[in-house]
Write an enzyme that holds these catalytic residues in place. Structure first.
Site, mmCIF file in Angstrom:
data_model
loop_
_atom_site.group_PDB
_atom_site.id
_atom_site.type_symbol
_atom_site.label_atom_id
_atom_site.label_comp_id
_atom_site.label_asym_id
_atom_site.label_seq_id
_atom_site.Cartn_x
_atom_site.Cartn_y
_atom_site.Cartn_z
ATOM 1 C CG ASP A 176 2.567 45.881 -14.004
ATOM 2 O OD1 ASP A 176 1.942 46.810 -13.456
ATOM 3 O OD2 ASP A 176 3.309 46.385 -15.173
ATOM 4 C CG ASN A 177 4.445 48.688 -11.157
ATOM 5 O OD1 ASN A 177 4.550 48.300 -12.426
ATOM 6 N ND2 ASN A 177 3.608 49.792 -11.148
ATOM 7 C CB CYS A 202 -26.299 73.433 3.032
ATOM 8 S SG CYS A 202 -24.606 73.461 2.275
#
Length: 473
Positions: free
Chosen positions: A249-250, A26
């Site tokens: 579809d759902n 980092c």
């Protein structure tokens, strides 16, 4: 860590580049970003103060010469920083949070390393502590809001540079509760929702997390499939003359209202699906608020092919006109209906539940039942964004949601709204459930002779199919 750098330029092009870091840790990597130097030149060797991470020596030798300092002092840029800076920033031996690195007009620096809650920010050198309330403290959202504030107040007569440095996806991987209805009790809802155990066990949440990841993985191949088809159409010279529909579809729920995972419920997370369309005469980057249902897909495709939809018995309507030109009028409501499924015998693992339920999980939370049978009117209009539902059970249970005010459907307002509204919506449900073809495509007219009685919706109160009966005075 995700870092977003935004620089306003007169002319710009977008490139995708192969990029490597000068150090895989980092603080040394961040120091290289800021200074444009390799670690052997900026002398940040690890994430500790002793390793020169935000140390007094770093501040004295390098901070005044970072590219943001040059942008501000030599090129006249307004500069803004928000998020994680260097891992030891804010350390008492390095000036604390009162230290604002040179080069920043607006400074929102996170004290030390990655956190999502219970952290301290340096707001232009003044400490501001945050707690664990998602609505006020979740760091990623706080950084987003402060960044938007900067864009609102910055001068329009100077170029600007922003560096927004989120800790996410760094550990501890604390995700935001993006859906307020996740793992909460549906206290005012149908009994099937109320029976879910809240809060869910840690094992259940872990199961959902794993399932969620697996679902995303399966979609990688769907992404490849779409890309291959689109590229093949492009190679064949047919893409610009082809309509492409992308939908499902759902919907699906995963922990909403503490239900494990399934569909079948009346809420937005189960009944809303994506729909994206590209094709001839469709302008890019459009979003329509018109109410469309999957019963409209067939009529729309027929309309594209030049077939007269009025010759069919389809209940839906073509939304091709919505996509290719502006419409002043459109339908305001659609029907959503479901017939619940259950078992005639008790689940051996959950004998106390008795017969009539199905899709039960190991902790005896069931996703379906015979009387999870309902009919809903979903209304979207300039003046209303509502859902009204009635169940075929002994109560004829009613749920009503103002989706504008309550998009996550946390509060069932059926008990607090007027009788006239209930009458109209009940009547509209019955009209839609008895419609066929053309009569399904019109908004319906309320008959003042109609008397509200929800039991007219489901007179049988059993596991059979919905039956309709309308009684008039």
């Amino acid at each position: 860590m995700i870092q977003l750098n935004i620089c306003r330029m007169i002319k710009h092009k977008k490139f995708h580049l192969l990029i490597f870091v000068a150090s895989p840790l980092c603080c040394p990597s961040r120091a290289s970003i800021l200074t444009g130097k390799y670690p052997h030149n900026h002398h940040v060797i690890n994430n500790t103060l002793e390793g020169n991470c935000s140390s007094k020596a770093w501040q004295k030798s390098e901070e005044a010469h970072t590219f943001p300092a040059l942008l501000r002092d030599s090129a006249g840029y307004q500069t803004f920083f928000a998020g994680k800076y260097l891992n030891q920033y804010g350390h008492s031996d390095a000036g604390g949070v009162e230290h604002v690195p040179p080069g920043w007009n607006y400074w929102v620096g996170l004290e030390k390393n990655s956190k999502y809650y219970n952290y301290t920010l340096s707001i232009n050198g003044k400490a501001k502590t945050h707690g664990a309330d998602y609505s006020k403290d979740y760091l990623t959202d706080v950084l987003a809001n402060m960044s938007l504030d900067f864009l609102q107040v910055k001068s329009s007569f100077q170029p600007f540079f922003m560096m927004v440095s989120t800790p996410a996806p760094h550990s501890p991987w604390t995700a935001a509760p993006r859906d307020p209805n996740f793992n909460v009790h549906g206290k005012d809802k149908h009994w099937l929702i109320r029976q879910a155990k809240t809060p869910m066990s840690n094992a259940s949440v872990q199961f959902l997390d794993d399932a969620f990841r697996k679902r995303w993985r399966t979609l990688l191949s769907v992404d490849d499939l779409v890309e291959k088809i689109v590229k093949r159409l492009e190679v064949r010279g047919e893409l610009d003359n082809t309509y492409i529909f992308f939908t499902s579809d759902n919907g699906y729920h995963m922990g909403q209202f503490s239900l494990p995972l399934d569909k079948r419920q009346l809420y937005e997370f189960d009944i809303r699906v994506p729909l994206m369309v590209r094709g001839p005469n469709i302008k890019p980057n459009q979003t329509s608020q018109m109410l469309v249902a999957n019963v409209d897909l067939g009529p729309t495709i027929l309309d594209i092919a030049g077939y007269n939809v009025n010759k069919t018995q389809m209940d839906g309507m073509s939304f091709l006109p919505v996509m290719v030109r502006s419409l002043l009028s459109w339908r305001t409501d659609i029907l959503v209906e479901y017939e619940g499924e259950g078992s005639n015998v008790s689940d051996p693992a959950c004998p106390l539940l008795g017969p009539g339920v199905s899709e039960c999980f190991p902790d005896c939370v069931c996703e379906d039942s015979y009387n999870n049978t309902y009919a809903c009117v979903r209304t979207v209009a300039p003046s209303a964004n509502l859902q009204y539902c009635e169940f075929d059970d002994n109560q004829v249970f009613v749920e009503v949601y103002n989706v504008t005010a309550d998009p996550y459907q946390l509060t069932n307002i059926a008990a607090s709204i007027g009788q006239d509204f209930l009458e109209k919506m009940n009547h509209r449900v019955m009209m839609l459930q008895s419609c066929s073809g053309q009569s399904c495509r019109t908004p319906g007219v309320y008959d003042p002779r109609y008397t509200f009685d929800p039991r007219h919706m489901f007179p049988g109160h059993g596991p059979g199919r919905l039956r309709l009966r309308q009684t008039m005075k």
